[in-house]
Design a protein around this motif. Structure first.
Motif, PDB file in Angstrom:
ATOM      1  N   GLN A 296       0.829  -1.209   0.000  1.00 12.40           N
ATOM      2  CA  GLN A 296       0.000   0.000   0.000  1.00 12.40           C
ATOM      3  C   GLN A 296       0.864   1.259   0.000  1.00 12.40           C
ATOM      4  O   GLN A 296       0.593   2.216  -0.731  1.00 12.40           O
ATOM      5  CB  GLN A 296      -0.933  -0.012   1.207  1.00 12.40           C
ATOM      6  N   ALA A 300       0.882   3.960  -3.090  1.00 13.01           N
ATOM      7  CA  ALA A 300       0.559   5.355  -2.794  1.00 13.01           C
ATOM      8  C   ALA A 300       1.688   6.271  -3.260  1.00 13.01           C
ATOM      9  O   ALA A 300       1.448   7.329  -3.855  1.00 13.01           O
ATOM     10  CB  ALA A 300       0.305   5.537  -1.303  1.00 13.01           C
ATOM     11  N   GLU A 304      -0.365   4.850  -7.749  1.00 16.32           N
ATOM     12  CA  GLU A 304      -1.230   3.742  -8.177  1.00 16.32           C
ATOM     13  C   GLU A 304      -2.447   3.687  -7.246  1.00 16.32           C
ATOM     14  O   GLU A 304      -2.594   2.791  -6.409  1.00 16.32           O
ATOM     15  CB  GLU A 304      -0.451   2.428  -8.141  1.00 16.32           C
ATOM     16  N   LEU A 305      -3.328   4.669  -7.415  1.00  9.55           N
ATOM     17  CA  LEU A 305      -4.415   4.857  -6.452  1.00  9.55           C
ATOM     18  C   LEU A 305      -5.432   3.714  -6.479  1.00  9.55           C
ATOM     19  O   LEU A 305      -6.001   3.356  -5.449  1.00  9.55           O
ATOM     20  CB  LEU A 305      -5.108   6.192  -6.719  1.00  9.55           C
ATOM     21  N   GLY A 306      -5.683   3.168  -7.672  1.00 11.08           N
ATOM     22  CA  GLY A 306      -6.632   2.063  -7.759  1.00 11.08           C
ATOM     23  C   GLY A 306      -6.173   0.869  -6.940  1.00 11.08           C
ATOM     24  O   GLY A 306      -6.949   0.284  -6.173  1.00 11.08           O
ATOM     25  N   LYS A 307      -4.905   0.512  -7.065  1.00 12.22           N
ATOM     26  CA  LYS A 307      -4.370  -0.617  -6.313  1.00 12.22           C
ATOM     27  C   LYS A 307      -4.300  -0.296  -4.823  1.00 12.22           C
ATOM     28  O   LYS A 307      -4.561  -1.163  -3.985  1.00 12.22           O
ATOM     29  CB  LYS A 307      -2.988  -0.989  -6.853  1.00 12.22           C
ATOM     30  N   GLU A 308      -3.966   0.952  -4.508  1.00 15.14           N
ATOM     31  CA  GLU A 308      -3.921   1.353  -3.100  1.00 15.14           C
ATOM     32  C   GLU A 308      -5.298   1.197  -2.462  1.00 15.14           C
ATOM     33  O   GLU A 308      -5.423   0.684  -1.333  1.00 15.14           O
ATOM     34  CB  GLU A 308      -3.456   2.805  -2.989  1.00 15.14           C
ATOM     35  N   ASN A 309      -6.347   1.598  -3.180  1.00 13.42           N
ATOM     36  CA  ASN A 309      -7.701   1.508  -2.625  1.00 13.42           C
ATOM     37  C   ASN A 309      -8.157   0.062  -2.467  1.00 13.42           C
ATOM     38  O   ASN A 309      -8.859  -0.283  -1.504  1.00 13.42           O
ATOM     39  CB  ASN A 309      -8.678   2.276  -3.523  1.00 13.42           C
ATOM     40  N   VAL A 310      -7.762  -0.800  -3.401  1.00 16.18           N
ATOM     41  CA  VAL A 310      -8.099  -2.220  -3.272  1.00 16.18           C
ATOM     42  C   VAL A 310      -7.497  -2.779  -1.989  1.00 16.18           C
ATOM     43  O   VAL A 310      -8.149  -3.497  -1.225  1.00 16.18           O
ATOM     44  CB  VAL A 310      -7.590  -3.012  -4.498  1.00 16.18           C
ATOM     45  N   LYS A 312      -6.630  -1.144   0.689  1.00 13.71           N
ATOM     46  CA  LYS A 312      -7.311  -0.577   1.859  1.00 13.71           C
ATOM     47  C   LYS A 312      -8.515  -1.427   2.239  1.00 13.71           C
ATOM     48  O   LYS A 312      -8.746  -1.715   3.421  1.00 13.71           O
ATOM     49  CB  LYS A 312      -7.765   0.856   1.561  1.00 13.71           C
ATOM     50  N   GLU A 313      -9.290  -1.818   1.244  1.00 10.30           N
ATOM     51  CA  GLU A 313     -10.479  -2.631   1.513  1.00 10.30           C
ATOM     52  C   GLU A 313     -10.088  -4.004   2.064  1.00 10.30           C
ATOM     53  O   GLU A 313     -10.719  -4.513   2.997  1.00 10.30           O
ATOM     54  CB  GLU A 313     -11.295  -2.798   0.224  1.00 10.30           C
ATOM     55  N   GLN A 316      -9.083  -3.818   5.684  1.00 10.92           N
ATOM     56  CA  GLN A 316     -10.240  -3.717   6.593  1.00 10.92           C
ATOM     57  C   GLN A 316     -10.805  -5.109   6.882  1.00 10.92           C
ATOM     58  O   GLN A 316     -11.144  -5.431   8.029  1.00 10.92           O
ATOM     59  CB  GLN A 316     -11.312  -2.829   5.963  1.00 10.92           C
TER      60      GLN A 316
END
Length: 340
Positions: A296, A300, A304-310, A312-313, A316
């Motif tokens: 992550q 960041a 690579e925001l798409g991969k970073e957001n994946v 993050k989920e 969680q």
């Protein structure tokens, strides 16, 4: 870079002037135009240079007599490689490349060398695989082209081409939706193809290709439908660890982040004790969390925001799993089948 641009432009202009020279014969002109075009094409510094190569191939075709069908087919095939190399967000140049190969191949098959035919089939397969990615043609067309090429580019004589073909075959198999009765067979064929490529690609001589193939093999094993998921995941872990002998945070940060993300997905779905799957996977989840967090950070840092957001989920979900100290098998997000 400016010097290289000027050199390529100079070669192009000299080639055009050479056409006008009366003391040079037609056959020699055709050969020289091809050679200059191929030289420009090898290390282009801009799309314009590749287009210049296309123009030289076209000039060669204008000068080449219609009776010289094999020479013309060879020029058509080279022109296809030029169209194929032009960066494009659409399919225009891909369709032009496809047309060139399909014009050249019947003549090459009838009169050319087996290696020429196999090279054209391999290049055509790459073009068809790209077009399949745009949903313009069935993916099975590129698979057939690769398989025809492998009749010539066998393991011992042509290891480089053999490895490229098997890697691309595997990614083609995996790109077909896994929603029919032949899905398991295609997954098995993909694993076999990655393993075949690794028979001729090694850590010492081909480190980047070795790392890519091991990463892809890990993904194929991890996501395959199997009655032996634990065994497959353990084999996948070994493949990722082999890839990480090459991919490092310092030298190849994004590739490294992809592979540790894939490894984390695999860890997440493995029990701490493979001999006793019911004992839970708290330890594996802790390892996965560390890898996800590192990936992550890298994604960041490189936008690579798409991969970073994946991730993050996924993190969680892992926190919830760790809170219960037990977790079942969960699907993760794989970062990348790679194609040569």
């Amino acid at each position: 870079m400016g010097q290289n641009l000027n050199l390529a432009d100079h070669e192009f202009n000299q080639a055009l002037k050479m056409i006008e020279a009366e003391e040079i014969g037609q056959e020699e002109k055709v050969d020289m135009l091809m050679q200059i075009a191929m030289g420009i094409q090898q290390k282009p510094k801009s799309p314009g240079q590749i287009l210049n190569a296309v123009k030289l191939y076209e000039k060669a075709l204008e000068l080449c007599p219609q009776s010289q069908i094999l020479t013309r087919a060879r020029i058509e095939a080279r022109k296809g490689t030029a169209y194929q190399a032009i960066p494009d967000t659409g399919t225009g140049f891909l369709f032009k490349a496809q047309a060139q190969y399909e014009v050249a191949l019947p003549v090459l098959i009838g009169s050319g060398l087996p290696e020429e035919v196999a090279e054209a089939e391999m290049n055509l397969g790459v073009v068809l695989q790209a077009l399949a990615g745009f949903q313009k043609i069935p993916i099975t067309e590129c698979i057939s082209a690769y398989q025809r090429s492998l009749r010539v580019f066998e393991r011992n004589k042509y290891p480089t081409e053999y490895a490229i073909l098997h890697n691309n075959l595997a990614t083609a198999f995996l790109s077909i939706p896994m929603n029919d009765e032949r899905a398991k067979m295609r997954e098995a064929l993909a694993v076999q193809s990655f393993e075949a490529a690794l028979e001729v690609v090694n850590l010492v001589d081909h480190p980047s290709e070795y790392a890519m193939l091991q990463n892809n093999l890990g993904n194929a094993l991890q996501y395959a439908s199997s009655s032996h998921p634990v065994e497959n995941n353990l084999r996948a872990l070994e493949a990722y660890d082999e890839s990480l002998k090459v991919r490092t945070r310092h030298d190849t940060p994004l590739e490294y982040a992809n592979t540790i993300s894939n490894k984390a997905n695999c860890l997440r779905n493995l029990p701490d004790n493979p001999e006793n799957p019911g004992s839970g996977n708290h330890g594996r989840l802790m390892q996965a969390r560390l890898l996800y967090r590192e990936a992550q950070q890298i994604f960041a840092a490189y936008g690579e925001l798409g991969k970073e957001n994946v991730i993050k989920e996924v993190l969680q979900d892992i926190e919830q799993d760790l809170g219960t100290s037990q977790a079942g098998s969960r699907g993760g997000k794989g970062f990348g089948e790679e194609r040569v």
